[in-house]
Enzyme design. Structure first.
Site, PDB file in Angstrom:
ATOM      1  N   PRO A   1       1.095  -1.738   0.248  1.00  0.00           N
ATOM      2  CA  PRO A   1      -0.086  -0.039  -0.315  1.00  0.00           C
ATOM      3  C   PRO A   1       0.648   1.277   0.355  1.00  0.00           C
ATOM      4  O   PRO A   1       1.857   1.880   0.878  1.00  0.00           O
ATOM      5  CB  PRO A   1      -0.918   0.083   1.229  1.00  0.00           C
ATOM      6  CG  PRO A   1      -0.608  -0.954   1.708  1.00  0.00           C
ATOM      7  CD  PRO A   1       0.080  -2.289   1.024  1.00  0.00           C
ATOM      8  N   ASN A   2       0.610   2.136  -0.863  1.00  0.00           N
ATOM      9  CA  ASN A   2       0.705   4.041  -0.680  1.00  0.00           C
ATOM     10  C   ASN A   2       2.309   3.880  -1.966  1.00  0.00           C
ATOM     11  O   ASN A   2       2.290   4.611  -2.006  1.00  0.00           O
ATOM     12  CB  ASN A   2       1.333   4.228   0.807  1.00  0.00           C
ATOM     13  CG  ASN A   2      -0.282   4.243   1.425  1.00  0.00           C
ATOM     14  OD1 ASN A   2      -1.300   4.851   0.803  1.00  0.00           O
ATOM     15  ND2 ASN A   2      -0.322   3.930   2.512  1.00  0.00           N
TER      16      ASN A   2
ATOM     17  N   ARG B   1       5.005  10.860  -2.874  1.00  0.00           N
ATOM     18  CA  ARG B   1       5.301  10.683  -0.994  1.00  0.00           C
ATOM     19  C   ARG B   1       6.370  11.161  -0.021  1.00  0.00           C
ATOM     20  O   ARG B   1       7.747  10.583  -1.318  1.00  0.00           O
ATOM     21  CB  ARG B   1       4.905   9.523  -1.470  1.00  0.00           C
ATOM     22  CG  ARG B   1       4.568   8.886   0.136  1.00  0.00           C
ATOM     23  CD  ARG B   1       4.417   7.428   0.357  1.00  0.00           C
ATOM     24  NE  ARG B   1       4.113   6.916   1.223  1.00  0.00           N
ATOM     25  CZ  ARG B   1       3.873   5.371   2.234  1.00  0.00           C
ATOM     26  NH1 ARG B   1       4.615   4.728   1.286  1.00  0.00           N
ATOM     27  NH2 ARG B   1       3.965   5.233   2.845  1.00  0.00           N
TER      28      ARG B   1
ATOM     29  N   TYR C   1      11.217   8.941   1.443  1.00  0.00           N
ATOM     30  CA  TYR C   1      11.069   7.795  -0.104  1.00  0.00           C
ATOM     31  C   TYR C   1      11.575   8.094  -0.882  1.00  0.00           C
ATOM     32  O   TYR C   1      12.143   6.422  -1.788  1.00  0.00           O
ATOM     33  CB  TYR C   1       9.617   7.179   0.153  1.00  0.00           C
ATOM     34  CG  TYR C   1       9.281   7.076   1.317  1.00  0.00           C
ATOM     35  CD1 TYR C   1       9.554   5.857   2.028  1.00  0.00           C
ATOM     36  CD2 TYR C   1       7.393   8.006   1.727  1.00  0.00           C
ATOM     37  CE1 TYR C   1       8.785   5.156   3.343  1.00  0.00           C
ATOM     38  CE2 TYR C   1       7.121   7.288   2.993  1.00  0.00           C
ATOM     39  CZ  TYR C   1       7.230   5.900   3.435  1.00  0.00           C
ATOM     40  OH  TYR C   1       6.816   6.307   4.731  1.00  0.00           O
TER      41      TYR C   1
ATOM     42  N   ASN D   1       8.350  -5.669  -0.634  1.00  0.00           N
ATOM     43  CA  ASN D   1       8.055  -3.996   0.308  1.00  0.00           C
ATOM     44  C   ASN D   1       7.008  -4.045   0.320  1.00  0.00           C
ATOM     45  O   ASN D   1       6.188  -3.871  -0.249  1.00  0.00           O
ATOM     46  CB  ASN D   1       8.568  -3.022  -0.650  1.00  0.00           C
ATOM     47  CG  ASN D   1       8.533  -1.365   0.024  1.00  0.00           C
ATOM     48  OD1 ASN D   1       7.929  -1.785   1.483  1.00  0.00           O
ATOM     49  ND2 ASN D   1       9.224  -0.312   0.021  1.00  0.00           N
TER      50      ASN D   1
ATOM     51  N   ALA E   1       3.300  -1.043   4.687  1.00  0.00           N
ATOM     52  CA  ALA E   1       2.683  -0.476   6.655  1.00  0.00           C
ATOM     53  C   ALA E   1       2.175  -2.085   6.698  1.00  0.00           C
ATOM     54  O   ALA E   1       2.142  -2.389   8.103  1.00  0.00           O
ATOM     55  CB  ALA E   1       1.822   0.786   6.464  1.00  0.00           C
TER      56      ALA E   1
ATOM     57  N   GLU F   1      12.878  -8.832   1.602  1.00  0.00           N
ATOM     58  CA  GLU F   1      11.884  -8.018   2.512  1.00  0.00           C
ATOM     59  C   GLU F   1      12.899  -6.727   2.007  1.00  0.00           C
ATOM     60  O   GLU F   1      13.793  -6.766   2.313  1.00  0.00           O
ATOM     61  CB  GLU F   1      11.751  -8.085   3.742  1.00  0.00           C
ATOM     62  CG  GLU F   1      10.835  -6.569   4.367  1.00  0.00           C
ATOM     63  CD  GLU F   1      11.492  -7.001   6.336  1.00  0.00           C
ATOM     64  OE1 GLU F   1      11.032  -7.525   6.743  1.00  0.00           O
ATOM     65  OE2 GLU F   1      10.641  -6.066   6.338  1.00  0.00           O
TER      66      GLU F   1
ATOM     67  N   HIS G   1      13.226  -2.299   2.368  1.00  0.00           N
ATOM     68  CA  HIS G   1      12.112  -0.824   2.920  1.00  0.00           C
ATOM     69  C   HIS G   1      12.899   0.124   2.104  1.00  0.00           C
ATOM     70  O   HIS G   1      14.445  -0.100   2.234  1.00  0.00           O
ATOM     71  CB  HIS G   1      12.016  -0.878   3.471  1.00  0.00           C
ATOM     72  CG  HIS G   1      10.843  -2.113   4.997  1.00  0.00           C
ATOM     73  ND1 HIS G   1       9.640  -1.804   4.544  1.00  0.00           N
ATOM     74  CD2 HIS G   1      11.802  -2.702   5.386  1.00  0.00           C
ATOM     75  CE1 HIS G   1       9.775  -3.307   5.080  1.00  0.00           C
ATOM     76  NE2 HIS G   1      10.528  -3.940   5.200  1.00  0.00           N
TER      77      HIS G   1
ATOM     78  N   ARG H   1      12.694   4.535  12.216  1.00  0.00           N
ATOM     79  CA  ARG H   1      12.227   5.979  12.197  1.00  0.00           C
ATOM     80  C   ARG H   1      10.642   5.518  13.929  1.00  0.00           C
ATOM     81  O   ARG H   1      10.688   5.030  14.766  1.00  0.00           O
ATOM     82  CB  ARG H   1      11.150   5.298  10.745  1.00  0.00           C
ATOM     83  CG  ARG H   1      12.383   5.323  10.086  1.00  0.00           C
ATOM     84  CD  ARG H   1      11.184   5.081   8.856  1.00  0.00           C
ATOM     85  NE  ARG H   1       9.706   6.293   9.107  1.00  0.00           N
ATOM     86  CZ  ARG H   1       9.045   6.419   7.720  1.00  0.00           C
ATOM     87  NH1 ARG H   1       9.237   5.409   6.757  1.00  0.00           N
ATOM     88  NH2 ARG H   1       8.005   6.968   7.384  1.00  0.00           N
TER      89      ARG H   1
END
Ligand code: DQA
Length: 148
Positions: free
Chosen positions: A9-10, A17, A22, A73, A76, A97, A99, A106
């Site tokens: 998502p996103n 964004r 990012y 990725n 959230a 994985e 990111h 964070r």
């Protein structure tokens, strides 16, 4: 060799964004770089982005047959998406994985990944290049080489 690349998502709004966190590249630009690298190492990639967990689970169930590994990725969903974790585990494929940001630098809720315990490894904080590192390393490992 066929690798599934999954964006959660996103991530479809990358480029707009929070660019400081990012990066500037859009998801299309990142996917193009992934595809270029994949072609260089003679690898096929099937890429998906979805905003809902169910669509990602459907994709994993459908596409894992005939795939050799997964790069994900999960956005959230990384932090609470148990059905995506189960779907990944049920494929029996190696999962890396990724990111863009360093999730450990964070907010506290981002510092836990429900995917990490079932992943082969994790690349976090290296921006879009993290996908390339994940792809090259995963393919090299699958081919039984230390590095391409
Ligand atoms: C992210 C980190 C997540 O915490 C966040 O929800 C994202 C992107 C990253 O790539 O840094 O959507 O997975």
């Amino acid at each position: 060799m066929r690798i599934l690349v999954i964006h959660g998502p996103n991530l479809n709004i990358l480029g707009r964004r929070n660019k400081v966190i990012y990066g500037e590249k859009t998801l299309d630009e990142i996917n193009e770089l992934i595809e270029q690298q994949a072609a260089e190492i003679d690898t096929e990639v099937s890429i998906i982005q979805a905003n809902s967990e169910g669509d990602l689970v459907d994709f994993i169930q459908k596409e894992s047959n005939g795939a050799d590994g997964i790069i994900i990725n999960a956005g959230a969903l990384t932090h609470y998406g148990l059905s995506i974790r189960d779907a990944l585990l049920d494929t029996n494929l190696p999962v890396v994985e990724v990111h863009l940001s360093n999730i450990y630098a964070r907010e506290e809720f981002r510092q836990r990944s429900v995917i990490a315990p079932i992943a082969k490894g994790q690349v976090t904080g290296l921006g879009w290049r993290g996908y390339i590192a994940a792809l090259r390393t995963l393919v090299a490992e699958l081919r039984g080489k230390a590095w391409q």
